[in-house]
Write an enzyme that holds these catalytic residues in place. Structure first.
Site, PDB file in Angstrom:
ATOM      1  N   GLY A  84     -18.635   0.108  -1.735  1.00  0.00           N
ATOM      2  CA  GLY A  84     -19.786   0.972  -1.941  1.00  0.00           C
ATOM      3  C   GLY A  84     -20.845   0.403  -2.868  1.00  0.00           C
ATOM      4  N   PHE A 120     -12.908  -5.693   1.685  1.00  0.00           N
ATOM      5  CA  PHE A 120     -14.076  -5.195   0.953  1.00  0.00           C
ATOM      6  C   PHE A 120     -15.353  -5.422   1.773  1.00  0.00           C
ATOM      7  CE2 PHE A 120     -12.025  -5.904  -3.502  1.00  0.00           C
ATOM      8  CZ  PHE A 120     -11.303  -4.732  -3.350  1.00  0.00           C
ATOM      9  N   PRO A 121     -15.346  -5.111   3.070  1.00  0.00           N
ATOM     10  CA  PRO A 121     -16.531  -5.385   3.889  1.00  0.00           C
ATOM     11  C   PRO A 121     -17.754  -4.587   3.459  1.00  0.00           C
ATOM     12  CG  PRO A 121     -15.021  -3.975   5.091  1.00  0.00           C
ATOM     13  CD  PRO A 121     -14.291  -4.438   3.854  1.00  0.00           C
ATOM     14  N   LEU A 122     -17.528  -3.471   2.757  1.00  0.00           N
ATOM     15  CA  LEU A 122     -18.638  -2.659   2.260  1.00  0.00           C
ATOM     16  C   LEU A 122     -18.762  -2.744   0.744  1.00  0.00           C
ATOM     17  CD1 LEU A 122     -18.226   0.474   4.563  1.00  0.00           C
ATOM     18  CD2 LEU A 122     -19.833  -1.421   4.793  1.00  0.00           C
ATOM     19  N   TYR A 132       0.851  -1.186   0.000  1.00  0.00           N
ATOM     20  CA  TYR A 132       0.000   0.000   0.000  1.00  0.00           C
ATOM     21  C   TYR A 132       0.887   1.236   0.000  1.00  0.00           C
ATOM     22  CZ  TYR A 132      -3.583  -3.334   1.620  1.00  0.00           C
ATOM     23  OH  TYR A 132      -4.425  -4.408   1.756  1.00  0.00           O
TER      24      TYR A 132
END
Length: 303
Positions: free
Chosen positions: A235, A230-232, A85
């Site tokens: 979007g 990627f828990p959400l 990152y």
């Protein structure tokens, strides 16, 4: 794995689930990583505190540092990052902001992916590369031992067991406290467990993407932490949006908060790590730990 920006409509909504006058705090329950590192199950993913395509520094470095410090102030004691990152930027900013680290803070990082100027993510699991990547992470994170070091992604050109064995040796040397895996199958998890104790597995998983359900089941059966990235769904809640919106309305919350609450109630071993570069989104995510979904609501979201 780059994530797209979340809809701007989230920016000003913190949460109506927080009673007036009650300070916002991470109220998720706890999990013991490796049977000894106790963390609140809602953590923070530090990928988004970097530049475009996760290359270079963020546009607003001081804001990124404020997000990190605020996360800790709100009771988040599990921060996940990776050497890729930035590359290196996320680890460096974490150390510049938080080192020397609070005693109860667990900082996890990952190694095994190379970057280039085009933004590609290239698996690199050669044992010598992993040893060097770990050494660099020690330096950037300003620590003598990494709480949780995760093999970021199996390299198809390198024997998986050789990669894991190299990291197991570092664990034996005391420079890795606990070892995790990422982007693995159940079969790979089993192979790794024959070599070393595996504390966590980090795979993509959310209310709309449950392809790794078999890996989560294996983690539950063996008391291994499951870190859903990627828990959400970056979007994009897809076909679950309608059900999430309906449940959210009943709780005066947002669909994203309900998606996090679902993950926390879906399994006792999940450790969601929603990432953001926004203080408002951070507070919204932490406020989701106050949500208590009913059995009927969980069933609706499971359908």
């Amino acid at each position: 794995m780059p994530r797209t920006s979340l809809p701007s409509g989230r920016a000003t909504y913190v949460a109506a689930v927080r009673p007036p006058g009650v300070p916002l705090r991470n109220e998720s329950d706890t999990f013991e990583i490796g049977g000894e590192l106790t963390v609140h199950r809602l953590g923070f993913g530090a990928m988004r505190i970097t530049g475009e395509d996760r290359i270079g520094e963020p546009e607003a470095v001081e804001n990124a540092k404020r997000v990190l410090q605020t996360a800790v102030n709100l009771g988040i004691d599990f921060i996940d990052t990776a050497d890729s990152y930035g590359p290196g930027v996320s680890e460096r900013l974490i150390a510049e902001t938080l080192a020397p680290y609070p005693e109860d803070l667990v900082v996890a990082t990952k190694g095994g992916l190379l970057r280039n100027r085009e933004g590609d993510w290239i698996p690199s699991g050669h044992p010598d590369y992993l040893r060097n990547a770990h050494l660099c992470s020690l330096d950037r994170l300003r620590t003598d031992s990494i709480d949780l070091y995760q093999y970021h992604r199996p390299d198809p050109d390198v024997d998986f067991e050789a990669s894991v064995a190299a990291l197991a040796e570092l664990k034996d040397e005391g420079v890795i406290r606990h070892l995790g895996l990422s982007n693995v199958t159940v079969e790979q998890l089993d192979l790794a467990r024959d070599i070393v104790d595996v504390a966590t597995v980090q795979n993509a998983y959310n209310v709309g993407d449950r392809d790794a359900a078999d890996v989560l089941d294996a983690c539950e059966a063996n008391d291994i932490g499951f870190v859903p990235y990627f828990p959400l769904a970056a979007g994009d809640l897809g076909e679950r949006r309608s059900a999430l919106s309906s449940v959210a309305e009943a709780h005066d919350a947002t669909p994203y908060q309900v998606a996090l609450a679902w993950l926390l109630q879906h399994s006792p071993v999940t450790l969601p790590i929603p990432g953001t570069s926004s203080l408002a989104h951070l507070r919204e995510n932490v406020a989701a730990t106050r949500l208590d979904l009913t059995d009927e609501e969980m069933k609706r979201l499971d359908e």
